[in-house]
Write an enzyme that holds these catalytic residues in place. Sequence first.
Site, PDB file in Angstrom:
ATOM      1  N   ASN A   1      -7.752 -14.209 -55.048  1.00  0.00           N
ATOM      2  CA  ASN A   1      -7.234 -15.220 -55.977  1.00  0.00           C
ATOM      3  C   ASN A   1      -8.434 -16.071 -56.379  1.00  0.00           C
ATOM      4  O   ASN A   1      -8.879 -16.914 -55.611  1.00  0.00           O
ATOM      5  CB  ASN A   1      -6.158 -16.072 -55.293  1.00  0.00           C
ATOM      6  CG  ASN A   1      -5.700 -17.224 -56.180  1.00  0.00           C
ATOM      7  OD1 ASN A   1      -6.069 -17.302 -57.356  1.00  0.00           O
ATOM      8  ND2 ASN A   1      -4.897 -18.120 -55.606  1.00  0.00           N
ATOM      9  N   TRP A   2      -8.932 -15.792 -57.570  1.00  0.00           N
ATOM     10  CA  TRP A   2     -10.154 -16.496 -58.004  1.00  0.00           C
ATOM     11  C   TRP A   2      -9.888 -17.956 -58.356  1.00  0.00           C
ATOM     12  O   TRP A   2     -10.814 -18.722 -58.559  1.00  0.00           O
ATOM     13  CB  TRP A   2     -10.764 -15.784 -59.225  1.00  0.00           C
ATOM     14  CG  TRP A   2     -11.302 -14.413 -58.934  1.00  0.00           C
ATOM     15  CD1 TRP A   2     -11.424 -13.809 -57.702  1.00  0.00           C
ATOM     16  CD2 TRP A   2     -11.797 -13.459 -59.889  1.00  0.00           C
ATOM     17  NE1 TRP A   2     -11.961 -12.554 -57.838  1.00  0.00           N
ATOM     18  CE2 TRP A   2     -12.204 -12.318 -59.179  1.00  0.00           C
ATOM     19  CE3 TRP A   2     -11.924 -13.460 -61.278  1.00  0.00           C
ATOM     20  CZ2 TRP A   2     -12.730 -11.187 -59.794  1.00  0.00           C
ATOM     21  CZ3 TRP A   2     -12.451 -12.335 -61.908  1.00  0.00           C
ATOM     22  CH2 TRP A   2     -12.849 -11.215 -61.178  1.00  0.00           C
ATOM     23  N   LYS A   3      -8.615 -18.302 -58.463  1.00  0.00           N
ATOM     24  CA  LYS A   3      -8.237 -19.666 -58.879  1.00  0.00           C
ATOM     25  C   LYS A   3      -8.966 -20.007 -60.188  1.00  0.00           C
ATOM     26  O   LYS A   3      -9.227 -19.115 -60.997  1.00  0.00           O
ATOM     27  CB  LYS A   3      -8.500 -20.655 -57.749  1.00  0.00           C
ATOM     28  CG  LYS A   3      -7.820 -20.204 -56.446  1.00  0.00           C
ATOM     29  CD  LYS A   3      -7.745 -21.246 -55.375  1.00  0.00           C
ATOM     30  CE  LYS A   3      -7.024 -20.682 -54.168  1.00  0.00           C
ATOM     31  NZ  LYS A   3      -6.849 -21.646 -53.096  1.00  0.00           N
TER      32      LYS A   3
ATOM     33  N   HIS B   1       2.264 -20.226 -56.073  1.00  0.00           N
ATOM     34  CA  HIS B   1       1.138 -20.676 -55.250  1.00  0.00           C
ATOM     35  C   HIS B   1       1.303 -22.168 -54.956  1.00  0.00           C
ATOM     36  O   HIS B   1       1.767 -22.928 -55.809  1.00  0.00           O
ATOM     37  CB  HIS B   1      -0.192 -20.410 -55.964  1.00  0.00           C
ATOM     38  CG  HIS B   1      -1.357 -20.582 -55.045  1.00  0.00           C
ATOM     39  ND1 HIS B   1      -1.859 -21.824 -54.723  1.00  0.00           N
ATOM     40  CD2 HIS B   1      -2.070 -19.687 -54.323  1.00  0.00           C
ATOM     41  CE1 HIS B   1      -2.849 -21.671 -53.852  1.00  0.00           C
ATOM     42  NE2 HIS B   1      -2.997 -20.383 -53.599  1.00  0.00           N
TER      43      HIS B   1
ATOM     44  N   GLU C   1      -0.699 -24.493 -54.969  1.00  0.00           N
ATOM     45  CA  GLU C   1      -1.368 -25.383 -55.931  1.00  0.00           C
ATOM     46  C   GLU C   1      -0.507 -25.594 -57.172  1.00  0.00           C
ATOM     47  O   GLU C   1      -0.528 -26.663 -57.778  1.00  0.00           O
ATOM     48  CB  GLU C   1      -2.769 -24.820 -56.269  1.00  0.00           C
ATOM     49  CG  GLU C   1      -3.714 -25.019 -55.089  1.00  0.00           C
ATOM     50  CD  GLU C   1      -4.762 -23.940 -54.910  1.00  0.00           C
ATOM     51  OE1 GLU C   1      -5.040 -23.198 -55.859  1.00  0.00           O
ATOM     52  OE2 GLU C   1      -5.306 -23.851 -53.787  1.00  0.00           O
TER      53      GLU C   1
ATOM     54  N   GLU D   1       1.113 -18.536 -46.951  1.00  0.00           N
ATOM     55  CA  GLU D   1      -0.096 -19.342 -47.055  1.00  0.00           C
ATOM     56  C   GLU D   1       0.197 -20.752 -46.540  1.00  0.00           C
ATOM     57  O   GLU D   1       0.697 -21.596 -47.308  1.00  0.00           O
ATOM     58  CB  GLU D   1      -0.562 -19.425 -48.511  1.00  0.00           C
ATOM     59  CG  GLU D   1      -0.891 -18.088 -49.125  1.00  0.00           C
ATOM     60  CD  GLU D   1      -1.929 -18.216 -50.247  1.00  0.00           C
ATOM     61  OE1 GLU D   1      -2.900 -17.448 -50.204  1.00  0.00           O
ATOM     62  OE2 GLU D   1      -1.782 -19.078 -51.124  1.00  0.00           O
TER      63      GLU D   1
ATOM     64  N   GLY E   1      -8.279 -23.449 -48.276  1.00  0.00           N
ATOM     65  CA  GLY E   1      -9.508 -24.114 -48.705  1.00  0.00           C
ATOM     66  C   GLY E   1     -10.040 -25.130 -47.714  1.00  0.00           C
ATOM     67  O   GLY E   1     -10.915 -25.930 -48.033  1.00  0.00           O
TER      68      GLY E   1
ATOM     69  N   SER F   1      -8.018 -19.606 -45.856  1.00  0.00           N
ATOM     70  CA  SER F   1      -9.316 -19.521 -45.182  1.00  0.00           C
ATOM     71  C   SER F   1      -9.520 -18.192 -44.456  1.00  0.00           C
ATOM     72  O   SER F   1     -10.099 -18.145 -43.369  1.00  0.00           O
ATOM     73  CB  SER F   1      -9.511 -20.699 -44.218  1.00  0.00           C
ATOM     74  OG  SER F   1      -9.466 -21.927 -44.930  1.00  0.00           O
TER      75      SER F   1
ATOM     76  N   GLY G   1      -8.865 -16.727 -51.237  1.00  0.00           N
ATOM     77  CA  GLY G   1      -9.366 -17.658 -52.243  1.00  0.00           C
ATOM     78  C   GLY G   1     -10.879 -17.658 -52.259  1.00  0.00           C
ATOM     79  O   GLY G   1     -11.527 -16.762 -52.811  1.00  0.00           O
ATOM     80  N   GLY G   2     -11.471 -18.657 -51.631  1.00  0.00           N
ATOM     81  CA  GLY G   2     -12.915 -18.868 -51.691  1.00  0.00           C
ATOM     82  C   GLY G   2     -13.739 -17.618 -51.414  1.00  0.00           C
ATOM     83  O   GLY G   2     -14.708 -17.323 -52.141  1.00  0.00           O
TER      84      GLY G   2
HETATM   85  P1  13P Z   1      -8.789 -19.949 -49.429  1.00  0.00           P
HETATM   86  O1  13P Z   1      -9.043 -18.531 -48.997  1.00  0.00           O
HETATM   87  O2  13P Z   1      -9.893 -20.532 -50.262  1.00  0.00           O
HETATM   88  O3  13P Z   1      -8.397 -20.826 -48.269  1.00  0.00           O
HETATM   89  O4  13P Z   1      -7.516 -19.913 -50.419  1.00  0.00           O
HETATM   90  C1  13P Z   1      -6.388 -19.220 -50.027  1.00  0.00           C
HETATM   91  C2  13P Z   1      -5.475 -19.159 -51.173  1.00  0.00           C
HETATM   92  O5  13P Z   1      -4.943 -20.161 -51.636  1.00  0.00           O
HETATM   93  C3  13P Z   1      -5.250 -17.849 -51.787  1.00  0.00           C
HETATM   94  O6  13P Z   1      -4.220 -17.886 -52.708  1.00  0.00           O
END
Ligand code: 13P
Length: 250
Positions: A9-11, A95, A97, A167, A173, A212, A233-234
């Site tokens: 998930n590149w956000k 998600h 967010e 999640e 994050g 994470s 994510g990251g």
């Molecule tokens: P991180 O891997 O950056 O914690 O993000 C997880 C996430 O929200 C994937 O959708």
Amino acid sequence: MRKPLVAGNWKMNGSIDSVKALIEGIKAGVGEVKNTSVAVCAPAIFIPQVQAGLQGSAVAWGGQDLSVHASGAYTGETAASMLLDFGCKYVIVGHSERRTYHGETDELVADKLEAAREAGLVPIFCIGETLDEREQGITEQVVARQISAVINKYGVAALSDSVIAYEPVWAIGTGRTASPEQAQEVHAFIRGLVAKESIEVAGRILILYGGSMKPDNAAELMAKPDIDGGLIGGASLKASDFLAICTAGG
Ligand code: 13P
């Protein structure tokens, strides 16, 4: 036997140049990934570039959100049909967010999941509790409420073509990963909830962990019986880290 899925998930990250480099990096190493499906979920504007770069490779792609509407006067939104037009297989729905910053409710998320599924996309349906909810001991109630919003309105069949991503919001994050035991406990609970409706769907549905997940904790998490991969994510923004997580899946 469920084949694991690792999805990036590149956000809201990337540029034309960085997306090009990331795609090339992933393509160069994905041959090492043997028994895990791999996907990336890109910002909508980069999807045509991702399609051009990944077409014909072993990597699928998807969006990060979609509209509940099929088309029309909905400024700024992306319809399921548009994602499909650009070759998307997956779309993330619900998600945390989007729930937090865009006020998405359980009901709206359920409607988005159904809109995606009905159009032929595979929804990656995100659920999970906040730190406050975990500390209150209501994690199971929260994920049950989030899943019930789908099952009550659309039936368990809506989940039969979906992927669930657990999640925990406090792990996203933050560098604070759920321990494999903590994650497994919730994943088993989620599978149990689905099993109350359909043992067949429960046995088949992929339940990814997100929060994470990194090369150094991915194998341990994915070794748990009810953890069928990850939503990253990251660490999905760096090809070598992302590929290391993919190969940890098998
Ligand atoms: P991180 O891997 O950056 O914690 O993000 C997880 C996430 O929200 C994937 O959708």
